[in-house]
Design a protein around this motif. Structure first.
Motif, short mmCIF file in Angstrom:
data_model
loop_
_atom_site.label_atom_id
_atom_site.label_comp_id
_atom_site.label_asym_id
_atom_site.label_seq_id
_atom_site.Cartn_x
_atom_site.Cartn_y
_atom_site.Cartn_z
N THR A 54 4.03 9.23 -7.43
CA THR A 54 3.21 8.68 -8.51
C THR A 54 1.76 9.07 -8.29
OG1 THR A 54 3.12 6.61 -7.25
CG2 THR A 54 4.65 6.68 -9.10
N LEU A 71 11.79 4.89 1.97
CA LEU A 71 11.92 4.87 0.52
C LEU A 71 13.32 4.41 0.13
CD1 LEU A 71 10.10 7.46 1.49
CD2 LEU A 71 10.02 7.90 -0.94
N ASP A 94 15.56 4.12 -5.31
CA ASP A 94 14.72 4.35 -6.48
C ASP A 94 13.49 5.20 -6.16
OD1 ASP A 94 13.29 2.53 -4.96
OD2 ASP A 94 13.04 1.06 -6.58
N LYS A 115 11.02 4.36 -4.24
CA LYS A 115 9.84 3.53 -4.00
C LYS A 115 9.60 3.33 -2.50
CE LYS A 115 7.88 -0.93 -5.28
NZ LYS A 115 8.16 -2.18 -6.03
N ARG A 174 5.94 5.84 -5.62
CA ARG A 174 7.31 6.23 -5.91
C ARG A 174 7.44 7.76 -5.86
NH1 ARG A 174 10.96 3.09 -8.09
NH2 ARG A 174 9.40 1.71 -8.99
N GLU A 208 8.77 10.68 -7.35
CA GLU A 208 9.22 10.92 -8.72
C GLU A 208 10.00 12.22 -8.89
OE1 GLU A 208 5.54 10.55 -10.94
OE2 GLU A 208 5.97 8.42 -11.27
#
Length: 156
Positions: A42, A99, A102, A104, A146, A148
């Motif tokens: 992110t 992580l 997802d 995150k 996150r 991505e």
């Protein structure tokens, strides 16, 4: 009686050496990382050419025995699970980010060189990212960031 004890001890020593050799064989044979990934977090934060460890042998070796860890290493697992890392035979201070499935970041921790301390994810993680200590913060990766996008390719 003493001769039997000496024979038994010698046999145990030889068995131990053979077992150690067998257990280390897959590590030496398949520990070479063959893939690198570009990671986008992110905020358009990019980490480029990060080696990825997918196999048990690659993950077991990790960043051990290196004086320069370059862009670090992404440890990628087929499914999320509680992960445990240590720094034995790792000579430089590292930071680790765990992580979830997802992508995150839910835990970050600094790790000291050549330590037998365990660093647990404490909850299921699909990925762990190890980089030179302080690199996560310098790049702007924090708790809640996150992952991505992952673009991987064969290492050249």
């Amino acid at each position: 009686m003493i001769a039997n004890a000496v024979k038994s001890l010698a046999l145990k020593g030889v068995t131990g050496l053979l077992l150690a050799g067998v257990l280390n064989m897959p590590l030496a044979a398949g520990a070479e990382v063959t893939e690198v990934c570009d990671l986008t977090f992110t905020g358009n934060i990019e980490l480029l050419d990060v080696p990825v460890a997918r196999t048990w042998a690659q993950q077991s070796k990790g960043l051990s025995y290196l004086d320069d860890v370059g862009p670090g290493m992404l440890f990628a697992y087929e499914s999320a699970g509680t992960l445990s890392f240590w720094m034995r035979n790792t000579w430089v201070p590292l930071s680790i980010a765990y992580l979830g499935e997802d992508g995150k970041v839910f835990k970050m921790e600094d790790m000291q060189p050549d330590s037998a301390d365990y660093h647990l994810s404490e909850q299921p993680a699909k990925y762990a990212l190890e980089v030179m200590q302080g690199q996560l913060e310098r790049k702007g990766i924090a708790l809640g960031s996150r992952l991505e996008n992952i673009q991987c390719r064969a290492k050249r």
